[in-house]
Motif scaffolding. Structure first.
Motif, PDB file in Angstrom:
ATOM      1  N   ASP A 116       0.859  -1.184   0.000  1.00  0.00           N
ATOM      2  CA  ASP A 116       0.000   0.000   0.000  1.00  0.00           C
ATOM      3  C   ASP A 116       0.895   1.233   0.000  1.00  0.00           C
ATOM      4  N   SER A 117       0.327   2.385  -0.362  1.00  0.00           N
ATOM      5  CA  SER A 117       1.151   3.595  -0.428  1.00  0.00           C
ATOM      6  C   SER A 117       0.325   4.840  -0.179  1.00  0.00           C
ATOM      7  N   VAL A 118       1.028   5.922   0.140  1.00  0.00           N
ATOM      8  CA  VAL A 118       0.383   7.222   0.320  1.00  0.00           C
ATOM      9  C   VAL A 118      -0.372   7.602  -0.944  1.00  0.00           C
ATOM     10  N   GLU A 119       0.236   7.376  -2.099  1.00  0.00           N
ATOM     11  CA  GLU A 119      -0.360   7.779  -3.372  1.00  0.00           C
ATOM     12  C   GLU A 119      -1.667   7.031  -3.622  1.00  0.00           C
ATOM     13  N   LEU A 120      -1.671   5.709  -3.370  1.00  0.00           N
ATOM     14  CA  LEU A 120      -2.888   4.922  -3.581  1.00  0.00           C
ATOM     15  C   LEU A 120      -4.005   5.357  -2.636  1.00  0.00           C
ATOM     16  N   MET A 121      -3.652   5.575  -1.391  1.00  0.00           N
ATOM     17  CA  MET A 121      -4.655   6.004  -0.411  1.00  0.00           C
ATOM     18  C   MET A 121      -5.247   7.353  -0.800  1.00  0.00           C
ATOM     19  N   GLU A 171     -11.360   9.854  -4.933  1.00  0.00           N
ATOM     20  CA  GLU A 171     -12.503   9.308  -5.677  1.00  0.00           C
ATOM     21  C   GLU A 171     -13.730   9.240  -4.790  1.00  0.00           C
ATOM     22  N   ASN A 172     -13.544   8.811  -3.563  1.00  0.00           N
ATOM     23  CA  ASN A 172     -14.673   8.697  -2.644  1.00  0.00           C
ATOM     24  C   ASN A 172     -15.224  10.064  -2.260  1.00  0.00           C
ATOM     25  N   GLY A 173     -14.348  11.079  -2.185  1.00  0.00           N
ATOM     26  CA  GLY A 173     -14.756  12.419  -1.754  1.00  0.00           C
ATOM     27  C   GLY A 173     -15.087  13.351  -2.881  1.00  0.00           C
ATOM     28  N   SER A 174     -15.332  12.791  -4.078  1.00  0.00           N
ATOM     29  CA  SER A 174     -15.700  13.578  -5.263  1.00  0.00           C
ATOM     30  C   SER A 174     -14.672  14.643  -5.613  1.00  0.00           C
ATOM     31  N   GLY A 181     -12.756  20.814   8.632  1.00  0.00           N
ATOM     32  CA  GLY A 181     -13.444  20.522   7.377  1.00  0.00           C
ATOM     33  C   GLY A 181     -12.487  20.257   6.233  1.00  0.00           C
ATOM     34  N   GLY A 182     -12.863  19.337   5.340  1.00  0.00           N
ATOM     35  CA  GLY A 182     -12.170  19.237   4.069  1.00  0.00           C
ATOM     36  C   GLY A 182     -11.366  18.011   3.782  1.00  0.00           C
ATOM     37  N   VAL A 183     -10.867  17.306   4.805  1.00  0.00           N
ATOM     38  CA  VAL A 183      -9.968  16.194   4.516  1.00  0.00           C
ATOM     39  C   VAL A 183     -10.666  15.083   3.738  1.00  0.00           C
ATOM     40  N   MET A 184     -11.951  14.866   3.995  1.00  0.00           N
ATOM     41  CA  MET A 184     -12.679  13.764   3.348  1.00  0.00           C
ATOM     42  C   MET A 184     -13.409  14.196   2.082  1.00  0.00           C
ATOM     43  N   GLY A 185     -13.456  15.479   1.792  1.00  0.00           N
ATOM     44  CA  GLY A 185     -14.260  15.926   0.662  1.00  0.00           C
ATOM     45  C   GLY A 185     -15.734  15.810   0.994  1.00  0.00           C
ATOM     46  N   THR A 186     -16.501  15.214   0.093  1.00  0.00           N
ATOM     47  CA  THR A 186     -17.956  15.128   0.292  1.00  0.00           C
ATOM     48  C   THR A 186     -18.389  13.883   1.040  1.00  0.00           C
ATOM     49  N   ASP A 187     -17.458  12.940   1.256  1.00  0.00           N
ATOM     50  CA  ASP A 187     -17.848  11.668   1.857  1.00  0.00           C
ATOM     51  C   ASP A 187     -16.607  11.008   2.439  1.00  0.00           C
TER      52      ASP A 187
END
Length: 967
Positions: free
Chosen positions: A562-567, A573-576, A936-942
């Protein structure tokens, strides 16, 4: 001399009303979260303005924590003048005068409406309402400041172009509370005698008039609304009201306004006296009072009602229902046309009635029945007078707690409850400790069951109360009597303690625990403030999953690539794509080290036997559970805190940040539940107060539609403190919340989670179907994908379909979310009446019929899916073969509703990669840091699974390290 409805009326201020007809103040509950006027409110009032002499705009709060209902309009800050000006202009352009009603709710300003703030009043006496909180007694300084706030509100009303204000001294709000002997038990100049109790009302009137003079507002109208009587004992009686009005009349306001449900109402206290209160008023008024017009209200709909009210003795008439159902009410009665009795169900949009007001109308409680209210109070008084006698002995009972049955032994003498012994072994350690210590003692001391549940442990608290109630019945007495006995009056402490610390951590959830322990480890003197009765916050009652990317534990579990880039890519993608890059990278780069620290330093154990979770959100397996879930995490964290030097104050609410002349944070003020105040000087404050999901004033319109299932403490306290004037912290992404597609609506607006049950049964079979009995999604897709399909449905709901074997598995698994077998059986037995909607039938055809699904749709859906299971391929939605282990089997069959739910909010304070809070000018606020959900903001929308706990622990640790680095 006869009076006509359309006569002009001259006032003391020099103003003139063009007729005697007014639109009554009615709460639309449609302002923005902060009390700003909405376009919907402007349109509503404009549509009803014109022919009426004046429109009285619904009660506007003069202080931010003084709301008495959701969606209230505010006149508490100058920035609201612009919106209020638009409203006043809209009314006046149509031809009516605009009058603003100003108020403070006092003890009726319940915490959930005001960001969790404890209400204030003349004395610490709870209202006679179910669950009413005990308010804090106002200091003399607070009283003087409150009087000024009414003056400030008047100045803003003048600046906004209103033609007058109506001081709201009715409806059990603050002014009435000062005058009432029930709510005012003071012994200073503001209470005691009737003269002293009237002082606050008189001083508010004087201050309002002083501001009008100072602002040179010519012909500016001042009215005063009053409730003529109270049912409480002691309470306001009509002779008290006449004393107050006769005193106020010497100040020469422009009108007085009865607040009653029916203009002909007689006394609600003296039930044998049928004389209308208006005729008593006319007989008892002083010469000064006789010069002031009196306004009547209630049950005035047709022209004949209005004329009868004038004949009875009113000078002015306020009309509510008439303007709701017929916006052109004045012209309608002028033309001698009948006014509709009801608003047509299909005409909400045509009538421009905001939805909260429409719902209120639809509930048929526009006018309370005084007789019914009286019956309730008479019953309450009757119960409070009853003496109890018990059959002496020891009675063993069990009641439902948060996690388990609570066993209790209750010992009675003939006259009293003597002792209460509780076996609390099955309940959450720490979460309910104070329940079992404090509640029994309060019940014994007061010989009453009317005690407040402990904050954050309501289920355990209610269990104790219910169990003792059962024991009372077994002992041959009435628990109803004990429940009716009044709460004791609380004597608030005025003690002020001054303290010093290097760091103050506000909030004791995962982020707060991490921040406090790391600060202590780094040698910083640390104080933790927690408004609830326990340490642990939301994580202590969660399932307890955490992203562990980059940790030793992830490698030990078999993932090393696993890597920082993949995470970061997965989270984006999850946070739009709305994630804040610097915060997301901060998390990804540090979560591994933070996890190892949590494991090794804090002593938190992870479920290595269960292994890393396989989740659709992640391309690499990077989530672990804590041993024993969130409860296990919290237990370990509490042990670590017990071994530390961190000072913890429970049930102590942080209220205000202190700044120096350069805007640097230099301290914080907090108040204990008892009233004891802590003034703490500090080098830095870390806000870890969680989200704002249980504060409707901070939620977006869309998020208000989603069921809330989080902790009641999620009221945005840190946000409110940091964004207060003088601190001016910036916020972002406030419209978003972490929404799950698997909730059941257990009460209006509130949910419980079925996620544990869903995971268990969707591993093998079980289906998600819509109200037509059709599959619409791969049931094992990500939560986000399932949610998207759920939100497309009308209504926004799916059902989870299960056979008998898997329903039994589901029932066991949802228990962790607080759903019992008894709950499920009760919901099913309701057969779709009310919520949650749950159905059971022996055949799929009967099940579909019970749920209102068309014909054989459910049979066809199951048959098609079972065919996919047999062939190993889901041709419709691509469900993975490993999650299609069994076909849907034998009945009975079950449908359980699945609605969107949320607890976690995505928005919050703007912070940089040092976790330093940023102000609205884009500059760091020295000494102010934030961690966890309040940022606020680290997760985006989700937020993907396990991410919020990872962010809380990582950011809390990093915030403490930033403070040490800058020390």
């Amino acid at each position: 001399m006869s009076r006509n409805l359309f006569d002009a009326v001259q006032l003391n201020s020099g103003a003139t009303f063009k007729n005697r007809l007014f639109m009554s103040p009615m709460t639309t509950q449609s302002a923005f979260y902060d009390g700003e006027v909405t376009q919907q409110i402007i349109d509503y009032y404009k549509f009803r303005s014109g022919d009426a002499a004046a429109v009285i705009v619904e009660s506007c709060f003069v202080e931010d924590k003084g709301r008495g209902f959701p969606g209230a309009v505010g006149v508490d800050t100058d920035k609201k003048i612009a919106g209020l000006s638009e409203l006043a202009t809209a009314i006046k352009e149509e031809g009516s005068q605009a009058i603003m009603q100003i108020y403070h709710a006092g003890r009726m300003a319940w915490p959930e409406l005001n960001g969790g703030a404890v209400p204030i009043s003349a004395s610490p006496v709870a209202a006679l309402r179910p669950g009413a909180p005990v308010p804090r007694e106002m200091t003399v300084e607070q009283i003087e400041e409150m009087i000024k706030l009414f003056g400030d509100a008047t100045r803003r009303a003048i600046a906004a172009g209103f033609d007058g204000v109506e001081i709201h001294g009715a409806n059990t709000f603050l002014l009435q509370q000062f005058f009432s002997p029930h709510s005012n038990r003071r012994h200073d100049q503001w209470g005691g005698s009737r003269e002293n109790r009237a002082r606050f009302c008189l001083e508010v009137m004087k201050e309002v008039q002083r501001v009008i003079t100072e602002e040179k507002a010519e012909n500016f109208v001042v009215g005063y609304r009053f409730s003529p009587e109270e049912l409480e004992e002691p309470g306001i009686r009509f002779e008290d009201t006449m004393y107050l009005l006769n005193q106020l009349a010497t100040l020469k306001p422009d009108y007085f306004h009865f607040s009653m449900g029916v203009y002909t109402r007689p006394s609600i206290v003296e039930s044998d006296d049928p004389e209308p209160l208006i005729t008593k008023y006319l007989a008892l008024r002083s010469p000064d009072l006789a010069e002031i017009p009196i306004m009547g209200v209630g049950a005035i709909l047709q022209r004949e009602d209005a004329e009868a009210a004038l004949q009875l003795g009113y000078d002015l008439l306020a009309v509510g229902k008439g303007f709701l159902v017929e916006p052109n009410w004045v012209q309608t009665i002028k033309d001698n046309k009948p006014v509709p009795e009801y608003a047509h169900i299909a005409k909400q949009k045509e009538l421009l009635i905001p939805t909260p007001l429409w719902d209120f109308m639809d509930s048929m409680v526009m006018v309370k029945d005084p007789e019914e209210e009286k019956r309730k109070y008479e019953r309450l008084k009757e119960l409070q007078k009853m003496k109890l006698e018990y059959k002496p002995g020891t009675y063993t009972v069990a009641a439902k707690g948060h996690n388990s049955e609570i066993e209790m032994k209750v010992i009675f003498t003939k006259e009293r409850i003597e002792s209460i012994e509780i076996d609390s072994g099955g309940e959450s350690e720490g979460l309910s400790d104070q329940v079992f210590e404090r509640l029994p003692q309060q019940i014994i001391d007061g010989q009453t069951l009317n005690v407040d549940v402990i904050s954050g442990a309501s289920a355990s608290s209610q269990g104790v109360i219910d169990g003792i109630a059962e024991a009372v019945e077994l002992a041959g007495a009435s628990s109803e009597v004990l429940l009716a006995r009044p709460k004791p009056t609380i004597v608030w402490s005025k003690e002020v303690v001054e303290e010093e610390a290097d760091v103050v951590v506000v909030g004791s959830g995962a982020a707060g625990i991490s921040a406090a322990l790391r600060a202590d480890e780094l040698g910083l003197k640390t104080i933790m403030l927690e408004k609830m009765s326990f340490v642990g916050g939301a994580i202590s009652i969660s399932g307890g999953n955490q992203v562990v990317m980059g940790s030793k534990l992830q490698a030990e579990a078999g993932v090393t690539d696993d890597s920082v880039e993949l995470m970061v890519e997965d989270f984006l993608e999850n946070g739009s794509g709305k994630n804040v890059p610097e915060l997301l990278n901060l998390l990804a780069k540090n979560v591994g080290e933070a996890t190892d620290w949590v494991h090794e330093y804090m002593g938190v154990k992870y479920d290595m036997e269960g292994g890393l979770h396989v989740l659709a959100e992640y391309r690499k397996n990077r989530e672990l559970a804590y041993e024993d879930g969130g409860h296990g995490f919290a237990a370990s964290a509490r042990k670590a805190l017990d071994s530390s030097n961190v000072t913890i104050y429970l049930q102590t609410k942080a209220e205000e940040l202190s700044v120096d002349e350069n805007g640097k944070i230099i301290g914080i003020t907090a108040k204990e539940e008892t009233g004891k105040t802590h003034k703490i000087s500090t080098k830095a404050v870390i806000l870890t107060t969680g989200g704002y999901g249980n504060n409707p004033n901070l939620l977006s319109k869309e998020l208000k539609k989603i069921l809330f299932y989080g902790t009641k403490s999620s009221t945005g306290d840190g946000l409110l403190m940091a964004t207060a004037p003088g601190i001016d912290a910036a916020t972002r992404l406030m419209d978003y919340g972490k929404i799950y597609p698997n909730g059941v609506e257990v009460s209006k607006g509130y949910a419980k989670s079925t996620i544990g049950g869903n995971i268990a049964v969707l591993k093998e079979n079980a289906l998600l179907v819509n109200i037509d009995g059709e599959r619409v999604v791969n049931e094992r897709a990500s939560n986000k994908q399932v949610l998207e399909k759920l939100l497309e449905q009308n209504p926004q709901m799916l059902y989870i379909l299960m056979d008998q074997e898997h329903f039994e598995l589901f029932s066991e698994a949802v228990a962790e979310g607080g759903i019992t077998n008894e709950d499920l059986e009760r919901w099913i037995s309701n057969n779709g009446m009310g919520t949650p909607k749950a159905f059971r039938a022996d055949s799929l055809l009967d099940l579909a019929a019970r749920a209102g699904m068309p014909g054989s749709s459910l049979e066809d859906t199951v048959a098609r899916y079972n065919g996919f299971v047999e062939n190993g391929v889901d041709e419709d939605f691509g469900r993975q073969p490993e999650f299609m282990k069994k076909p849907v089997g034998e009945g009975p069959y079950y449908l359980i509703e699945q609605k969107p739910r949320f607890a976690t909010t995505m928005g919050g304070l703007v912070a940089n990669d040092q976790l330093n809070v940023i102000n609205k000018s884009g500059e760091p606020i020295q000494g102010l840091y934030a961690a966890g959900e309040v940022v606020g903001g680290v997760m985006g929308t989700d937020s993907p699974s396990g991410a919020n706990n990872a962010w809380a622990l990582t950011s809390g640790k990093l915030a403490a390290e930033s403070i040490k680095k800058n020390d």
